[in-house]
Design an enzyme around this catalytic site. Structure first.
Site, PDB file in Angstrom:
ATOM      1  N   GLU A   9       0.834  -1.219   0.000  1.00  0.00           N
ATOM      2  CA  GLU A   9       0.000   0.000   0.000  1.00  0.00           C
ATOM      3  C   GLU A   9       0.863   1.261   0.000  1.00  0.00           C
ATOM      4  O   GLU A   9       0.622   2.207   0.763  1.00  0.00           O
ATOM      5  CB  GLU A   9      -0.966  -0.019   1.192  1.00  0.00           C
ATOM      6  CG  GLU A   9      -1.890  -1.226   1.198  1.00  0.00           C
ATOM      7  CD  GLU A   9      -3.066  -1.131   2.176  1.00  0.00           C
ATOM      8  OE1 GLU A   9      -3.037  -0.278   3.074  1.00  0.00           O
ATOM      9  OE2 GLU A   9      -4.029  -1.910   2.015  1.00  0.00           O
TER      10      GLU A   9
ATOM     11  N   GLU B 177      -5.137  -9.090   0.198  1.00  0.00           N
ATOM     12  CA  GLU B 177      -5.650  -9.126   1.575  1.00  0.00           C
ATOM     13  C   GLU B 177      -7.157  -8.980   1.547  1.00  0.00           C
ATOM     14  O   GLU B 177      -7.688  -8.111   0.850  1.00  0.00           O
ATOM     15  CB  GLU B 177      -5.108  -7.940   2.414  1.00  0.00           C
ATOM     16  CG  GLU B 177      -3.629  -7.985   2.679  1.00  0.00           C
ATOM     17  CD  GLU B 177      -3.119  -6.768   3.478  1.00  0.00           C
ATOM     18  OE1 GLU B 177      -3.952  -6.003   4.024  1.00  0.00           O
ATOM     19  OE2 GLU B 177      -1.892  -6.608   3.544  1.00  0.00           O
TER      20      GLU B 177
END
Ligand SMILES: *[C@@H]1O[C@H](CO)[C@@H](O)[C@H](O)[C@H]1NC(C)=O
Ligand SMILES: *[C@@H]1O[C@H](CO)[C@@H](O)[C@H](O)[C@H]1NC(C)=O
Ligand SMILES: *[C@@H]1O[C@H](CO)[C@@H](O)[C@H](O)[C@H]1NC(C)=O
Ligand SMILES: *[C@@H]1O[C@H](CO)[C@@H](O)[C@H](O)[C@H]1NC(C)=O
Ligand SMILES: *[C@@H]1O[C@H](CO)[C@@H](O)[C@H](O)[C@H]1NC(C)=O
Length: 354
Positions: A120, A267
């Protein structure tokens, strides 16, 4: 004549299949390590074997764990942690060293199948955004030099929050601030047959929607047909948030003219416990979400935009991480406690495992 015929045949078969994620979708599990009583590598691998978990993603390239995973058949995704990204993105030699120590030293005994370059980055470490593509390219050239580039894919997991206007999915686009990064990254993914890696958290979408998103829609529970969300541009029906987010990512890629890059969800999960402001972080909801997610992914359902296209997914996460900061939910995403006891038993018929 024959060649022309073959070419036409090839085109015919290639056009409708503009996107193809080879083979069946799989479910994997993330292994975080912010745990005071972190289990040893052998214990971790025993748990994975006992649970028949065949795919794992690590947030680093822990040497002891990679050694313990050797000759187990388990497929492993390793990661360049964000704190090593700047060094690697600025130096081809540093990148090559990283690959030598953390990948070449372990294959083929440990079946490393992918490298996540950062985590991220655009949303958590925007300062590193300008070098992320060079980090990816340097790591790729080290894999090419070692003749490992065909078997090991490289990508960089994104938060789904870089996708704006994500409902209806057909209107979605990547935050344009990041176009100078996303365009070369997508070119790389396309040219190497890799995946767009995306973290998909219907839990947060639900929480932040202030009641607009029904809990059932976030948990993959059946909705009455009149409650299904319909994309008015495409007339596609959405029965769950997960599919809507994945389709928003496909549409955001098409907005930049990339239409043939598959998606891997690095995820997804649901916390089993929260503080007083997180009343939907419960064992029941976590169990429902993860059980339904596993069924949905393994069924190769695909999404409304790309039915039948595999969207392999790594559950977040194997263990509860008690050392994580933030609300109580942050410490309670795991399927297991650090001692290997299950937090709950997934409702998976026929899977024969918790
Ligand atoms: C490693 O994983 C890949 C991808 O799943 C698979 O095709 C290959 O057979 C595996 N190799 C070994 C030695 O298990
Ligand atoms: C970077 O290193 C790789 C080996 O890891 C080498 O093949 C490549 O030529 C190098 N690239 C540059 C730009 O130096
Ligand atoms: C797009 O990204 C920039 C840079 O992180 C951020 O400042 C901006 O708020 C984002 N836009 C939206 C609408 O989220
Ligand atoms: C995508 O392709 C269309 C049609 O060729 C073109 O008009 C548009 O500028 C392209 N968009 C981007 C972001 O390259
Ligand atoms: C499994 O896939 C079929 C289509 O291939 C679909 O009709 C069915 O609803 C899916 N089941 C689940 C549980 O996702």
């Amino acid at each position: 004549m024959f060649i022309t015929f073959m070419a036409v045949l090839l085109l015919f078969f290639m056009l409708p299949l503009s996107i193809s994620a080879s083979g069946d979708a799989f479910i994997g599990v993330n292994i975080g390590s912010d745990i005071s009583d972190m289990p040893g590598s052998t214990e971790i691998v025993s748990l994975l074997k006992a649970q028949s978990i065949q795919h794992v993603r690590l947030y680093d390239a822990d040497r002891a764990l990679l050694l313990a995973l050797a000759n187990t058949g388990i497929r492993v995704t390793v990661s360049v942690p964000n704190d090593q990204l700047l060094g690697i993105g600025q130096s081809n030699a540093t990148a090559a060293n990283w690959v030598t120590r953390n990948v070449i030293a372990h294959v083929p005994a440990t079946n490393i199948t992918a490298i996540c370059v950062g985590s991220e980055v655009l949303t958590t470490l925007p300062n590193a955004a300008p070098i992320i593509v060079s980090a990816i390219n340097f790591i790729h050239s080290a894999l090419v030099a070692a003749n490992l580039d065909q078997q090991i894919k490289i990508s960089s997991p994104h938060s789904s929050s870089i996708i704006l206007d994500s409902f209806p999915p057909s209107q979605a686009f990547f935050n344009r601030t990041w176009n100078p990064v996303m365009v070369p990254m997508l070119k790389f993914l396309q040219s190497t047959g890799s995946y767009l890696m995306l973290n998909v958290y219907p839990y947060y979408d639900y929480q932040q929607s202030n009641g607009v998103i029904p809990l059932d829609y976030a948990l993959f529970r059946p909705l009455p047909p009149n409650k299904e969300a319909v994309d008015s541009n495409t007339l596609l029906h959405y029965t769950n948030v997960f599919d809507a987010v994945v389709d928003a990512a496909y549409f955001a890629m098409s907005d930049l003219n990339f239409t043939n890059i598959p998606i891997m969800v690095t995820e997804s999960g649901w916390p089993s416990k929260g503080d007083s402001s997180e009343s939907d972080a419960t064992v029941d909801n976590a169990n429902t979400y993860n059980s339904n997610l596993i069924r949905h992914v393994l069924n190769n359902t695909g999404t409304p935009k790309h039915p039948g296209i595999a969207v392999s997914t790594y559950i977040y996460e194997l263990y509860n991480e008690d050392l994580r900061s933030g609300p109580v939910s942050e410490k309670n995403w795991g399927l297991f406690y650090a001692n290997g006891e299950p937090v709950y038993t997934l409702h998976l018929t026929g899977a024969g495992s918790t």
